[in-house]
Design an enzyme around this catalytic site. Structure first.
Site, PDB file in Angstrom:
ATOM      1  N   HIS A   1      21.759  19.408  -4.269  1.00  0.00           N
ATOM      2  CA  HIS A   1      22.318  18.053  -4.384  1.00  0.00           C
ATOM      3  C   HIS A   1      21.634  17.261  -5.502  1.00  0.00           C
ATOM      4  O   HIS A   1      21.680  16.043  -5.525  1.00  0.00           O
ATOM      5  CB  HIS A   1      22.194  17.327  -3.037  1.00  0.00           C
ATOM      6  CG  HIS A   1      22.952  18.013  -1.951  1.00  0.00           C
ATOM      7  ND1 HIS A   1      24.329  18.054  -1.903  1.00  0.00           N
ATOM      8  CD2 HIS A   1      22.537  18.745  -0.885  1.00  0.00           C
ATOM      9  CE1 HIS A   1      24.721  18.757  -0.855  1.00  0.00           C
ATOM     10  NE2 HIS A   1      23.640  19.190  -0.222  1.00  0.00           N
TER      11      HIS A   1
ATOM     12  N   LYS B   1     -10.843   5.794  -0.750  1.00  0.00           N
ATOM     13  CA  LYS B   1     -10.606   6.437   0.542  1.00  0.00           C
ATOM     14  C   LYS B   1      -9.832   5.557   1.522  1.00  0.00           C
ATOM     15  O   LYS B   1      -8.822   5.952   2.051  1.00  0.00           O
ATOM     16  CB  LYS B   1     -11.943   6.866   1.151  1.00  0.00           C
ATOM     17  CG  LYS B   1     -11.826   7.572   2.485  1.00  0.00           C
ATOM     18  CD  LYS B   1     -11.145   8.908   2.336  1.00  0.00           C
ATOM     19  CE  LYS B   1     -11.070   9.687   3.640  1.00  0.00           C
ATOM     20  NZ  LYS B   1     -10.146  10.814   3.514  1.00  0.00           N
TER      21      LYS B   1
ATOM     22  N   GLU C   1       3.251  16.890   2.150  1.00  0.00           N
ATOM     23  CA  GLU C   1       1.800  16.722   2.187  1.00  0.00           C
ATOM     24  C   GLU C   1       1.126  17.532   1.067  1.00  0.00           C
ATOM     25  O   GLU C   1       0.189  17.060   0.425  1.00  0.00           O
ATOM     26  CB  GLU C   1       1.271  17.118   3.577  1.00  0.00           C
ATOM     27  CG  GLU C   1      -0.228  17.136   3.731  1.00  0.00           C
ATOM     28  CD  GLU C   1      -0.934  15.816   3.412  1.00  0.00           C
ATOM     29  OE1 GLU C   1      -0.271  14.786   3.230  1.00  0.00           O
ATOM     30  OE2 GLU C   1      -2.169  15.832   3.304  1.00  0.00           O
TER      31      GLU C   1
ATOM     32  N   ARG D   1     -15.445   4.884  -1.355  1.00  0.00           N
ATOM     33  CA  ARG D   1     -14.646   3.673  -1.141  1.00  0.00           C
ATOM     34  C   ARG D   1     -14.131   3.084  -2.451  1.00  0.00           C
ATOM     35  O   ARG D   1     -13.324   2.152  -2.451  1.00  0.00           O
ATOM     36  CB  ARG D   1     -15.472   2.608  -0.408  1.00  0.00           C
ATOM     37  CG  ARG D   1     -15.916   3.041   0.969  1.00  0.00           C
ATOM     38  CD  ARG D   1     -16.657   1.932   1.647  1.00  0.00           C
ATOM     39  NE  ARG D   1     -15.792   0.817   1.969  1.00  0.00           N
ATOM     40  CZ  ARG D   1     -15.106   0.713   3.101  1.00  0.00           C
ATOM     41  NH1 ARG D   1     -15.210   1.631   4.014  1.00  0.00           N
ATOM     42  NH2 ARG D   1     -14.335  -0.333   3.315  1.00  0.00           N
TER      43      ARG D   1
ATOM     44  N   LYS E   1      -1.171  16.049  -2.007  1.00  0.00           N
ATOM     45  CA  LYS E   1      -2.534  16.533  -2.263  1.00  0.00           C
ATOM     46  C   LYS E   1      -2.681  16.968  -3.715  1.00  0.00           C
ATOM     47  O   LYS E   1      -3.654  16.650  -4.383  1.00  0.00           O
ATOM     48  CB  LYS E   1      -2.812  17.709  -1.321  1.00  0.00           C
ATOM     49  CG  LYS E   1      -4.156  17.736  -0.702  1.00  0.00           C
ATOM     50  CD  LYS E   1      -4.305  16.972   0.567  1.00  0.00           C
ATOM     51  CE  LYS E   1      -3.996  15.521   0.475  1.00  0.00           C
ATOM     52  NZ  LYS E   1      -4.071  14.823   1.728  1.00  0.00           N
TER      53      LYS E   1
ATOM     54  N   ASN F   1     -15.820  -7.366  -0.670  1.00  0.00           N
ATOM     55  CA  ASN F   1     -14.787  -6.345  -0.521  1.00  0.00           C
ATOM     56  C   ASN F   1     -13.595  -7.033   0.128  1.00  0.00           C
ATOM     57  O   ASN F   1     -13.742  -7.686   1.156  1.00  0.00           O
ATOM     58  CB  ASN F   1     -15.310  -5.209   0.379  1.00  0.00           C
ATOM     59  CG  ASN F   1     -14.206  -4.286   0.851  1.00  0.00           C
ATOM     60  OD1 ASN F   1     -13.231  -4.074   0.137  1.00  0.00           O
ATOM     61  ND2 ASN F   1     -14.360  -3.740   2.049  1.00  0.00           N
ATOM     62  N   GLY F   2     -12.422  -6.900  -0.496  1.00  0.00           N
ATOM     63  CA  GLY F   2     -11.227  -7.534   0.052  1.00  0.00           C
ATOM     64  C   GLY F   2     -10.421  -8.149  -1.076  1.00  0.00           C
ATOM     65  O   GLY F   2     -10.697  -7.907  -2.257  1.00  0.00           O
TER      66      GLY F   2
ATOM     67  N   TRP G   1     -13.548  -0.859  -6.226  1.00  0.00           N
ATOM     68  CA  TRP G   1     -12.206  -0.348  -6.441  1.00  0.00           C
ATOM     69  C   TRP G   1     -11.418  -1.561  -6.930  1.00  0.00           C
ATOM     70  O   TRP G   1     -11.210  -2.518  -6.182  1.00  0.00           O
ATOM     71  CB  TRP G   1     -11.621   0.193  -5.139  1.00  0.00           C
ATOM     72  CG  TRP G   1     -10.313   0.882  -5.336  1.00  0.00           C
ATOM     73  CD1 TRP G   1     -10.109   2.156  -5.802  1.00  0.00           C
ATOM     74  CD2 TRP G   1      -9.018   0.343  -5.085  1.00  0.00           C
ATOM     75  NE1 TRP G   1      -8.764   2.424  -5.853  1.00  0.00           N
ATOM     76  CE2 TRP G   1      -8.077   1.353  -5.429  1.00  0.00           C
ATOM     77  CE3 TRP G   1      -8.541  -0.889  -4.622  1.00  0.00           C
ATOM     78  CZ2 TRP G   1      -6.696   1.155  -5.303  1.00  0.00           C
ATOM     79  CZ3 TRP G   1      -7.173  -1.075  -4.501  1.00  0.00           C
ATOM     80  CH2 TRP G   1      -6.270  -0.058  -4.834  1.00  0.00           C
TER      81      TRP G   1
HETATM   82  O1  M6R Z   1      -7.122   6.131   6.608  1.00  0.00           O
HETATM   83  P1  M6R Z   1      -5.644   6.334   6.637  1.00  0.00           P
HETATM   84  O2  M6R Z   1      -5.260   7.609   7.268  1.00  0.00           O
HETATM   85  O3  M6R Z   1      -4.906   5.173   7.228  1.00  0.00           O
HETATM   86  O4  M6R Z   1      -5.232   6.425   5.100  1.00  0.00           O
HETATM   87  C1  M6R Z   1      -3.892   6.477   4.713  1.00  0.00           C
HETATM   88  C2  M6R Z   1      -3.745   6.909   3.277  1.00  0.00           C
HETATM   89  O5  M6R Z   1      -4.339   5.989   2.421  1.00  0.00           O
HETATM   90  C3  M6R Z   1      -4.368   8.301   3.030  1.00  0.00           C
HETATM   91  O6  M6R Z   1      -3.828   9.262   3.870  1.00  0.00           O
HETATM   92  C4  M6R Z   1      -4.137   8.746   1.581  1.00  0.00           C
HETATM   93  O7  M6R Z   1      -2.778   8.993   1.357  1.00  0.00           O
HETATM   94  C5  M6R Z   1      -4.998   9.968   1.306  1.00  0.00           C
HETATM   95  N1  M6R Z   1      -5.831   9.717   0.174  1.00  0.00           N
HETATM   96  C6  M6R Z   1      -4.204  11.190   1.092  1.00  0.00           C
HETATM   97  O8  M6R Z   1      -4.992  12.311   0.828  1.00  0.00           O
END
Ligand code: M6R
Length: 592
Positions: free
Chosen positions: A494, A587, A471, A27, A475, A100-101, A74
């Site tokens: 383009h 995360k 995607e 987290r 990654k 947290n928040g 974080w």
């Molecule tokens: O939990 P979620 O699917 O809503 O999260 C969305 C993004 O934060 C998440 O997909 C992020 O882009 C990942 N770390 C990508 O690997």
């Protein structure tokens, strides 16, 4: 987005809290801290080291106290340094808080508290909380009253665990950020989420917004309940359905590789027993005046795939929106519109806000969500569970492929040729056995070696393969810190072609129906010196390295992304980065 944990019971709190903290590391990992009430007063330690090192430093020194709290951060307000690490304390050091928040009125609160004589030692918004509690006590309120008053004072999102020297209870409050309470035998484990306390407690209470509680060895009690017995009853504990293995690395080096390898099983769970809610969701879509997909990051990419499927298989218009941009599209919604909210965590603040925009305009919401105990599950009209199991690596892997499978299954309900759709899903699923084999992994490790000396990567594809390119680029950027950009195949000339020179690496995705166009694109790139890596059913004339992914029609992207996940993982390792903990990321992003 910060992990918080607490413990109160009969055992020494420190080992349990440090253990919980390790399971919350996904987290956020900018800094960490712990506080335990011992016989000699409050024991507090903070650190910017990884939690494993922090644990080794703290354990020998920690007192035997049986109540405490801990935090992994974080950073939002204030740098990732020791001064801003939690727990944060009141001026007298007797009130300790983990949060947290994000508090939107933190500056205003801070100015007011400073004018009242409070001294701040951090740059955080969170530090206002112990001072607010201290101020309320100074004004003659009890601790219960001080905590119950916080919702009137705080604007923003918060999950709070607070502790006071000389008191044997932890105080809990949440709004907009997750906070649950694990219930053991005479012990309580407040935490940001369930994996944190999984080895210790098998029942959980989900706290409601702005419904404050205190937990102590004698039990859990609601604060400010007005004294009636009915009001004081806490929410009913629910059984926990996760097991410890599902949240541990087992024999794997990292969660990311474990989760990549789990994809065959995750997808089988969906295809072998499709969630019954798919039929209800399909029914909603059948009568919809418009359909929009919303999601962030990887989940947005899954939304783009949904849009692609609806266009190609259902010949129906739909729109995929990034959650944080949804406010600019929300006014196109009408009653009768359907919004499909995609999220692994179900806690992404941008996506939850998009759901609120949708609801305010009378749209119906379908949630495609992995974490079934999440806020999105509660906010959606219909929930399609992804069932991929806990995903703890910051990078989304198995949840993404499950999202693509679930979207295919949804479209299958609406398609003119459902058998055809079902067949492609199974073809994609079956090719995952080979794509997650040891030999596939070492093949991708060798590709990682040949890419490692570059500093820029282009990825291109058309239709569903453009989604794969996006995607894969995310990654590789996220996990390996490698600049990578995705473009639709037809867009290269383009503008992006200007980036291509001698030896520039380009990864090209395609399926059999696109072979001719892929050959053309590859030759355009090849004549400009690009090194062409291909991902498709057969190599192209100018492929310098080919990754074979069998054709599975429109479902091919389910399989195609897997080698790219492995590539990102191997590249990260080559660059000596921790794939599970990419720089600056966490995360679940529970702040806007
Ligand atoms: O939990 P979620 O699917 O809503 O999260 C969305 C993004 O934060 C998440 O997909 C992020 O882009 C990942 N770390 C990508 O690997």
């Amino acid at each position: 987005m910060c992990g918080i944990a607490g413990y109160v019971g009969a055992r020494p709190a420190a080992p349990i809290l440090l253990d919980s903290l390790q399971r919350l590391e996904y987290r956020g990992y900018d800094s960490c801290g712990i506080a335990v009430l011992g016989d000699a007063g409050v024991f507090v330690r903070r650190s910017v080291s990884p939690i494993s090192e922090f644990r080794n430093e703290v354990l020998p020194a920690a007192p035997e106290g049986t109540i405490g709290l801990a935090h992994t951060r974080w950073a939002t307000h204030g740098r990732a340094d020791l001064a801003n690490a939690h727990p944060l304390v009141s001026c007298d050091g007797k009130i300790l808080v983990v949060h947290n928040g994000v508090l939107e009125n933190a500056f205003e609160l801070r100015d007011r508290l400073i004018a009242q004589g409070h001294r701040f030692t951090s740059e955080t918004d969170s530090e206002t909380i112990p001072h607010l509690l201290e101020q309320a006590l100074a004004e003659g309120r009890t601790m219960d009253e001080a905590v119950a008053k916080l919702p009137e004072q705080l604007v923003g999102s918060y999950a709070i665990v607070a502790m006071r020297e000389g008191h044997d209870e932890l105080y809990l409050l949440r709004s907009g950020s997750p906070l649950v309470v694990g219930i053991g035998d005479g012990e309580y484990f407040p935490a940001s989420d369930i994996p944190s306390f999984l080895p210790y407690a098998q029942r959980v209470i989900y706290l409601h917004e702005n419904d404050p509680f205190a937990v102590g060895r004698k039990g859990i009690r609601r604060l400010g309940s007005g004294g009636t017995a009915a009001e004081a009853v806490p929410p009913l504990p629910q059984p926990v359905s996760l097991n410890v293995e599902s949240v541990s690395k087992g024999s794997f080096e990292h969660f990311m590789i474990k989760e990549i390898m789990e994809q065959v099983a995750a997808i089988a769970r969906l295809t072998d027993a499709p969630p019954p809610s798919l039929a209800t969701a399909a029914e909603l879509m059948r009568g919809a005046s418009s359909v929009k997909f919303v999601g962030a990051g990887t989940s947005y990419h899954a939304g783009l795939f949904g849009q692609f499927l609806m266009g190609t298989l259902l010949h129906t218009d739909s729109e995929a929106c990034v959650s944080s941009e949804f406010e600019f599209r929300a006014d196109t919604l009408r009653p009768g519109s359907v919004v499909i909210a995609m999220s692994q965590s179900g806690e992404t603040a941008d996506t939850l806000q998009a759901v609120r925009f949708a609801r305010d305009r009378g749209a119906r919401v379908i949630g495609l969500v992995n974490s079934e105990s999440s806020s999105l599950t509660r906010a959606a009209d219909v929930v399609i569970p992804l069932r991929s199991g806990p995903e703890l690596s910051v990078a989304a892997t198995k949840s993404y492929t499950s999202q693509l499978v679930a979207l295919n299954l949804l479209v299958e309900h609406l398609a003119a040729d459902p058998t055809g759709v079902a067949r492609t899903i199974l073809q994609a699923r079956d090719s995952l056995y080979e794509l997650t084999s040891d030999s596939a992994r070492s093949y991708m490790a060798s590709l990682a070696h040949s890419l490692a000396r570059h500093n820029h990567l282009l990825l291109i594809g058309r239709g569903g393969h453009y989604v794969t390119a996006l995607e894969a680029a995310l990654k590789i950027k996220e996990v390996a810190g490698f600049a990578s950009q995705a473009f639709p195949g037809g867009e290269m000339k383009h503008g992006p072609l200007a980036l291509v020179g001698e030896g520039s690496p380009v990864i090209l995705f395609y399926d059999r129906s696109q072979l001719a166009r892929a050959e053309l694109a590859a030759s355009e790139l090849g004549t400009r010196g690009a090194a062409i890596y291909t991902v498709g059913p057969q190599p192209l004339r100018s492929s310098s390295l080919h990754i074979r992914v069998n054709d599975a029609g429109v479902a091919t992207p389910i399989a195609q992304i897997v080698p790219m996940q492995l590539l990102a993982y191997e590249l990260a390792k080559l660059r000596q980065l921790d794939p599970d903990h990419p720089r600056n990321l966490a995360k679940s992003v529970t702040v806007l």
